[in-house]
Design an enzyme around this catalytic site. Structure first.
Site, PDB file in Angstrom:
ATOM      1  N   HIS A 135       4.550   1.914  -8.110  1.00 31.79           N
ATOM      2  CA  HIS A 135       3.144   0.207  -7.701  1.00 31.79           C
ATOM      3  C   HIS A 135       2.221   0.531  -8.800  1.00 31.79           C
ATOM      4  CE1 HIS A 135       3.629   1.242  -3.304  1.00 31.79           C
ATOM      5  NE2 HIS A 135       4.353   0.020  -3.908  1.00 31.79           N
ATOM      6  N   GLY A 158       0.854  -1.756  -0.318  1.00 31.58           N
ATOM      7  CA  GLY A 158       0.127   0.107  -0.401  1.00 31.58           C
ATOM      8  C   GLY A 158       0.638   1.428   0.186  1.00 31.58           C
ATOM      9  N   ARG A 199       8.104   5.306   2.012  1.00 30.19           N
ATOM     10  CA  ARG A 199       9.284   5.540   2.962  1.00 30.19           C
ATOM     11  C   ARG A 199       9.436   6.362   2.376  1.00 30.19           C
ATOM     12  NH1 ARG A 199      10.653  -0.420   3.713  1.00 30.19           N
ATOM     13  NH2 ARG A 199      10.845  -0.586   6.113  1.00 30.19           N
TER      14      ARG A 199
END
Ligand code: AMP
Length: 285
Positions: free
Chosen positions: A36, A30, A188
């Site tokens: 992604h 996620g 991150r």
């Protein structure tokens, strides 16, 4: 938009899926970003049905704080995925759904691949990755799975899981998507301070430096220069910079490995946030 949280509901949907069709699975933790998205877009091109799993897998974190502070924004993730194509399906299980009350990981034999680089710094990490990947592959029985080159060592681990248990699954490795300053996109990155962000291009610049000077400096010299340049920046710490053979992840030795692909792996901690990246040095990417 189909968002499924329970395995029982998922089983019902998957049991109706005609196995002549191609099912693509994109596993994620996620906090969806363009990295992604590029995996999902690739999956859409080659699959009849695309599932994205969103699950922050506790067994791959060796540091509880890292697990706790892992960024989460599920609604934003769902909106982003829906805006790509409303027929993508999302699997959003709870920890209990995936592990029951025993949050244990399997102990795999990865032929030492899990003992270097990230595996050395994060003991048990790849057993956790293997455990969740195996569970997801068993649940979905996908034709294609999509992983990012950004986590290159992880792709080798996943291929080992495929070779051992899922010979029919094909993994597609998608190129690393970067910010304008070269920083590999990562969930991150949102944890980085503005100040750290200013100098963050040094990570990709170090990899480019290694590529440009591959034949000029020894690995040791290269490592020294890179360390100095990175640690000039307050709060930056070089955890590792290593050259390894792409296929085996064995240390790259110029004399012995002339014909192997040589890949540079880097991990920099910036104000406590671990950032990893890698680049192929002696062939075109
Ligand atoms: P994560 O949510 O970080 O576990 O990542 C899920 C998948 O997205 C993994 O296969 C990652 O390698 C991939 N991925 C993460 N960041 C990037 C990126 N910047 N470019 C391409 N793929 C990525």
């Amino acid at each position: 938009m189909t968002v499924i949280k329970k395995l029982d509901d998922l089983d019902i949907i998957l049991s109706k899926f005609q196995r002549k069709k191609i099912l693509g699975l994109v596993p994620t933790m996620g906090s969806i970003h363009r990295g992604h998205i590029s995996l999902i877009k690739t999956a859409l091109k080659v699959s009849d049905e695309v599932w994205v799993s969103i699950f922050v897998n506790p067994t791959q974190f060796n540091d509880v704080n890292d697990y706790k502070k892992y960024p989460k924004d599920v609604q934003k993730d769902i909106n982003q995925i829906e805006s790509l194509a409303p027929n993508i399906k999302i699997f959003l299980p709870s920890v209990y759904e995936m592990y029951g009350s025993n949050i244990d990981k399997i102990s795999f034999n990865f032929d030492g691949i899990d003992k270097v680089l990230e595996g050395l710094k994060r003991p048990g990490h790849f057993d956790g990755v293997g455990t969740i990947v195996k569970k997801l592959f068993e649940i979905f029985n996908p034709n294609f799975v999509f992983f990012g080159e950004k986590d290159f060592q992880q792709t080798i681990i996943v291929q080992k899981i495929i070779d051992a248990y899922f010979k029919n699954i094909k993994m597609i490795i998608c190129p690393t998507i970067r910010a304008e300053n070269g920083l590999a996109l990562s969930s991150r990155n949102s944890l980085l301070s503005k100040k750290a962000n200013k100098n963050i291009s040094i990570i990709y610049d170090s990899l480019l430096f290694a590529k440009q000077n591959f034949y000029k400096f020894s690995v040791k010299e290269m490592g020294k220069i890179i360390k100095v340049n990175i640690e000039k920046n307050p709060g930056f710490f070089l955890e590792y910079f290593e050259l390894r053979c792409s296929k085996t992840l064995k240390t790259y030795k110029r004399g012995n490995n002339q014909n192997s692909q040589c890949r540079a792996f880097i991990c920099v901690t910036v104000d406590g946030v671990r950032l990893i990246d890698n680049l192929l040095l002696n062939h075109e990417n």
